[in-house]
Design a protein around this motif. Structure first.
Motif, PDB file in Angstrom:
ATOM      1  N   ARG A   1       0.840  -1.201   0.000  1.00  0.00           N
ATOM      2  CA  ARG A   1       0.000   0.000   0.000  1.00  0.00           C
ATOM      3  C   ARG A   1       0.870   1.244   0.000  1.00  0.00           C
ATOM      4  O   ARG A   1       1.847   1.324   0.728  1.00  0.00           O
ATOM      5  CB  ARG A   1      -0.890   0.022   1.235  1.00  0.00           C
ATOM      6  N   SER A   2       0.470   2.209  -0.797  1.00  0.00           N
ATOM      7  CA  SER A   2       1.120   3.513  -0.810  1.00  0.00           C
ATOM      8  C   SER A   2       0.216   4.461  -0.030  1.00  0.00           C
ATOM      9  O   SER A   2      -0.962   4.625  -0.368  1.00  0.00           O
ATOM     10  CB  SER A   2       1.303   4.003  -2.249  1.00  0.00           C
ATOM     11  N   VAL A   3       0.766   5.059   1.031  1.00  0.00           N
ATOM     12  CA  VAL A   3      -0.051   5.936   1.882  1.00  0.00           C
ATOM     13  C   VAL A   3       0.595   7.313   2.003  1.00  0.00           C
ATOM     14  O   VAL A   3       1.823   7.436   2.027  1.00  0.00           O
ATOM     15  CB  VAL A   3      -0.259   5.327   3.292  1.00  0.00           C
ATOM     16  N   PRO A   4      -0.221   8.367   2.086  1.00  0.00           N
ATOM     17  CA  PRO A   4       0.333   9.698   2.319  1.00  0.00           C
ATOM     18  C   PRO A   4       1.061   9.739   3.669  1.00  0.00           C
ATOM     19  O   PRO A   4       0.627   9.084   4.629  1.00  0.00           O
ATOM     20  CB  PRO A   4      -0.902  10.608   2.340  1.00  0.00           C
ATOM     21  N   LEU A   5       2.130  10.512   3.742  1.00  0.00           N
ATOM     22  CA  LEU A   5       2.876  10.613   5.001  1.00  0.00           C
ATOM     23  C   LEU A   5       2.003  11.165   6.120  1.00  0.00           C
ATOM     24  O   LEU A   5       2.193  10.813   7.284  1.00  0.00           O
ATOM     25  CB  LEU A   5       4.123  11.479   4.812  1.00  0.00           C
ATOM     26  N   SER A   6       1.018  11.992   5.786  1.00  0.00           N
ATOM     27  CA  SER A   6       0.116  12.523   6.812  1.00  0.00           C
ATOM     28  C   SER A   6      -0.696  11.395   7.450  1.00  0.00           C
ATOM     29  O   SER A   6      -0.926  11.400   8.660  1.00  0.00           O
ATOM     30  CB  SER A   6      -0.802  13.587   6.216  1.00  0.00           C
ATOM     31  N   ASP A   7      -1.125  10.403   6.662  1.00  0.00           N
ATOM     32  CA  ASP A   7      -1.835   9.246   7.221  1.00  0.00           C
ATOM     33  C   ASP A   7      -0.895   8.401   8.075  1.00  0.00           C
ATOM     34  O   ASP A   7      -1.279   7.924   9.149  1.00  0.00           O
ATOM     35  CB  ASP A   7      -2.438   8.378   6.112  1.00  0.00           C
ATOM     36  N   LEU A   8       0.316   8.214   7.595  1.00  0.00           N
ATOM     37  CA  LEU A   8       1.300   7.451   8.358  1.00  0.00           C
ATOM     38  C   LEU A   8       1.562   8.121   9.704  1.00  0.00           C
ATOM     39  O   LEU A   8       1.617   7.450  10.736  1.00  0.00           O
ATOM     40  CB  LEU A   8       2.613   7.316   7.569  1.00  0.00           C
ATOM     41  N   ALA A   9       1.675   9.438   9.704  1.00  0.00           N
ATOM     42  CA  ALA A   9       1.966  10.172  10.933  1.00  0.00           C
ATOM     43  C   ALA A   9       0.873   9.984  11.991  1.00  0.00           C
ATOM     44  O   ALA A   9       1.160   9.974  13.189  1.00  0.00           O
ATOM     45  CB  ALA A   9       2.141  11.655  10.622  1.00  0.00           C
ATOM     46  N   ARG A  10      -0.360   9.823  11.566  1.00  0.00           N
ATOM     47  CA  ARG A  10      -1.458   9.618  12.520  1.00  0.00           C
ATOM     48  C   ARG A  10      -1.403   8.228  13.164  1.00  0.00           C
ATOM     49  O   ARG A  10      -1.878   8.040  14.279  1.00  0.00           O
ATOM     50  CB  ARG A  10      -2.805   9.826  11.832  1.00  0.00           C
ATOM     51  N   ALA A  11      -0.822   7.254  12.489  1.00  0.00           N
ATOM     52  CA  ALA A  11      -0.822   5.882  12.995  1.00  0.00           C
ATOM     53  C   ALA A  11       0.514   5.443  13.587  1.00  0.00           C
ATOM     54  O   ALA A  11       0.584   4.437  14.286  1.00  0.00           O
ATOM     55  CB  ALA A  11      -1.209   4.927  11.867  1.00  0.00           C
ATOM     56  N   TRP A  12       1.572   6.190  13.337  1.00  0.00           N
ATOM     57  CA  TRP A  12       2.920   5.775  13.729  1.00  0.00           C
ATOM     58  C   TRP A  12       3.464   6.668  14.831  1.00  0.00           C
ATOM     59  O   TRP A  12       3.381   7.889  14.756  1.00  0.00           O
ATOM     60  CB  TRP A  12       3.834   5.833  12.503  1.00  0.00           C
ATOM     61  N   ARG A  13       4.055   6.059  15.847  1.00  0.00           N
ATOM     62  CA  ARG A  13       4.605   6.812  16.986  1.00  0.00           C
ATOM     63  C   ARG A  13       6.128   6.806  17.015  1.00  0.00           C
ATOM     64  O   ARG A  13       6.733   7.207  17.999  1.00  0.00           O
ATOM     65  CB  ARG A  13       4.061   6.236  18.289  1.00  0.00           C
ATOM     66  N   GLY A  14       6.736   6.306  15.948  1.00  0.00           N
ATOM     67  CA  GLY A  14       8.191   6.338  15.857  1.00  0.00           C
ATOM     68  C   GLY A  14       8.886   5.002  16.035  1.00  0.00           C
ATOM     69  O   GLY A  14      10.095   4.914  15.842  1.00  0.00           O
ATOM     70  N   ASP A  15       8.158   3.952  16.434  1.00  0.00           N
ATOM     71  CA  ASP A  15       8.783   2.638  16.616  1.00  0.00           C
ATOM     72  C   ASP A  15       9.250   2.096  15.271  1.00  0.00           C
ATOM     73  O   ASP A  15       8.476   2.028  14.322  1.00  0.00           O
ATOM     74  CB  ASP A  15       7.798   1.643  17.232  1.00  0.00           C
ATOM     75  N   TYR A  16      10.521   1.711  15.221  1.00  0.00           N
ATOM     76  CA  TYR A  16      11.135   1.258  13.973  1.00  0.00           C
ATOM     77  C   TYR A  16      12.175   0.208  14.314  1.00  0.00           C
ATOM     78  O   TYR A  16      12.936   0.358  15.269  1.00  0.00           O
ATOM     79  CB  TYR A  16      11.800   2.458  13.297  1.00  0.00           C
ATOM     80  N   ALA A  17      12.193  -0.855  13.517  1.00  0.00           N
ATOM     81  CA  ALA A  17      13.200  -1.904  13.700  1.00  0.00           C
ATOM     82  C   ALA A  17      13.731  -2.312  12.337  1.00  0.00           C
ATOM     83  O   ALA A  17      12.983  -2.352  11.356  1.00  0.00           O
ATOM     84  CB  ALA A  17      12.593  -3.120  14.406  1.00  0.00           C
ATOM     85  N   THR A  18      15.028  -2.586  12.266  1.00  0.00           N
ATOM     86  CA  THR A  18      15.646  -3.027  11.024  1.00  0.00           C
ATOM     87  C   THR A  18      16.860  -3.881  11.354  1.00  0.00           C
ATOM     88  O   THR A  18      17.304  -3.943  12.505  1.00  0.00           O
ATOM     89  CB  THR A  18      16.038  -1.825  10.134  1.00  0.00           C
ATOM     90  N   TYR A  19      17.390  -4.520  10.346  1.00  0.00           N
ATOM     91  CA  TYR A  19      18.629  -5.275  10.495  1.00  0.00           C
ATOM     92  C   TYR A  19      19.768  -4.499   9.848  1.00  0.00           C
ATOM     93  O   TYR A  19      19.557  -3.747   8.902  1.00  0.00           O
ATOM     94  CB  TYR A  19      18.517  -6.654   9.828  1.00  0.00           C
ATOM     95  N   TRP A  20      20.957  -4.686  10.370  1.00  0.00           N
ATOM     96  CA  TRP A  20      22.144  -4.045   9.800  1.00  0.00           C
ATOM     97  C   TRP A  20      23.318  -5.007   9.934  1.00  0.00           C
ATOM     98  O   TRP A  20      23.323  -5.902  10.761  1.00  0.00           O
ATOM     99  CB  TRP A  20      22.422  -2.706  10.479  1.00  0.00           C
ATOM    100  N   ARG A  21      24.295  -4.813   9.075  1.00  0.00           N
ATOM    101  CA  ARG A  21      25.476  -5.682   9.063  1.00  0.00           C
ATOM    102  C   ARG A  21      26.551  -5.052   9.949  1.00  0.00           C
ATOM    103  O   ARG A  21      27.076  -3.989   9.658  1.00  0.00           O
ATOM    104  CB  ARG A  21      25.991  -5.853   7.636  1.00  0.00           C
ATOM    105  N   ALA A  22      26.875  -5.746  11.029  1.00  0.00           N
ATOM    106  CA  ALA A  22      27.872  -5.260  11.981  1.00  0.00           C
ATOM    107  C   ALA A  22      29.278  -5.637  11.518  1.00  0.00           C
ATOM    108  O   ALA A  22      29.466  -6.648  10.844  1.00  0.00           O
ATOM    109  CB  ALA A  22      27.615  -5.865  13.359  1.00  0.00           C
ATOM    110  N   PRO A  23      30.272  -4.838  11.899  1.00  0.00           N
ATOM    111  CA  PRO A  23      31.649  -5.211  11.581  1.00  0.00           C
ATOM    112  C   PRO A  23      32.079  -6.431  12.398  1.00  0.00           C
ATOM    113  O   PRO A  23      31.502  -6.712  13.445  1.00  0.00           O
ATOM    114  CB  PRO A  23      32.459  -3.965  11.961  1.00  0.00           C
TER     115      PRO A  23
END
Length: 170
Positions: free
Chosen positions: A61-83
């Motif tokens: 789904r493609s959503v306007p950032l304004s809609d995302l802002a109403r539903a999202w409180r900043g929680d974010y998780a991702t993977y990264w490659r450590a040295p």
């Protein structure tokens, strides 16, 4: 999320802004909240100046950032490659494979030859890390943690998943 030690993949989880996620330029899991305050998880796969592309419930789904802002409180998780040898944030006084790798990679980015001896995270290396962080739009605290390593990987061209440019129209 769970870290995968054998491949040096680490989980990064925190409270972020879209500006930080843009800088990191990597897909991740967002915790969204319904009108009834129930958490719903979506994978952010694309981001433009006006829209976010999310994988949610098996659909894209493609959503306007304004809609995302109403539903999202900043929680974010991702993977990264450590040295190699990474266990925790690199700070002044540390030494070992992570510090050696960090000093070598920063030298490479500046077109210099990397050090040939064992390195210690001293004031000079801290200043180089701070300068790199500042140039990448990160808080220049001189400590090499996950976001600094993610940006270093990006600057070095390490092959990792990246965000797609989200469409500008619905």
């Amino acid at each position: 999320c769970v870290s995968v030690q054998q491949q040096q993949l680490r989980c990064y989880r925190g409270s972020n802004t879209l500006a930080t996620i843009r800088q990191l330029d990597r897909p991740g899991i967002l915790t969204l909240y319904t009108a009834h305050d129930r958490p719903v998880y979506a994978v952010l796969i694309g981001l433009s100046s006006q829209r976010a592309t999310l994988r949610l419930g098996g659909a894209t789904r493609s959503v306007p950032l304004s809609d995302l802002a109403r539903a999202w409180r900043g929680d974010y998780a991702t993977y990264w490659r450590a040295p190699p040898g990474y266990a925790a944030k690199a700070v002044e006084g540390n030494s070992g494979p992570v510090v050696d790798w960090l000093a070598t990679q920063l030298a490479t980015l500046q077109g210099e030859t990397g050090p040939t001896t064992r390195q210690t995270y001293d004031a000079s290396l801290r200043a180089r890390v701070s300068a790199f962080q500042l140039a990448q739009g990160l808080k220049p605290d001189g400590q090499a943690g996950p976001t600094t390593f993610m940006q270093l990987n990006r600057a070095l061209g390490v092959e990792e998943p990246r965000l797609q440019a989200a469409p500008t129209t619905p």
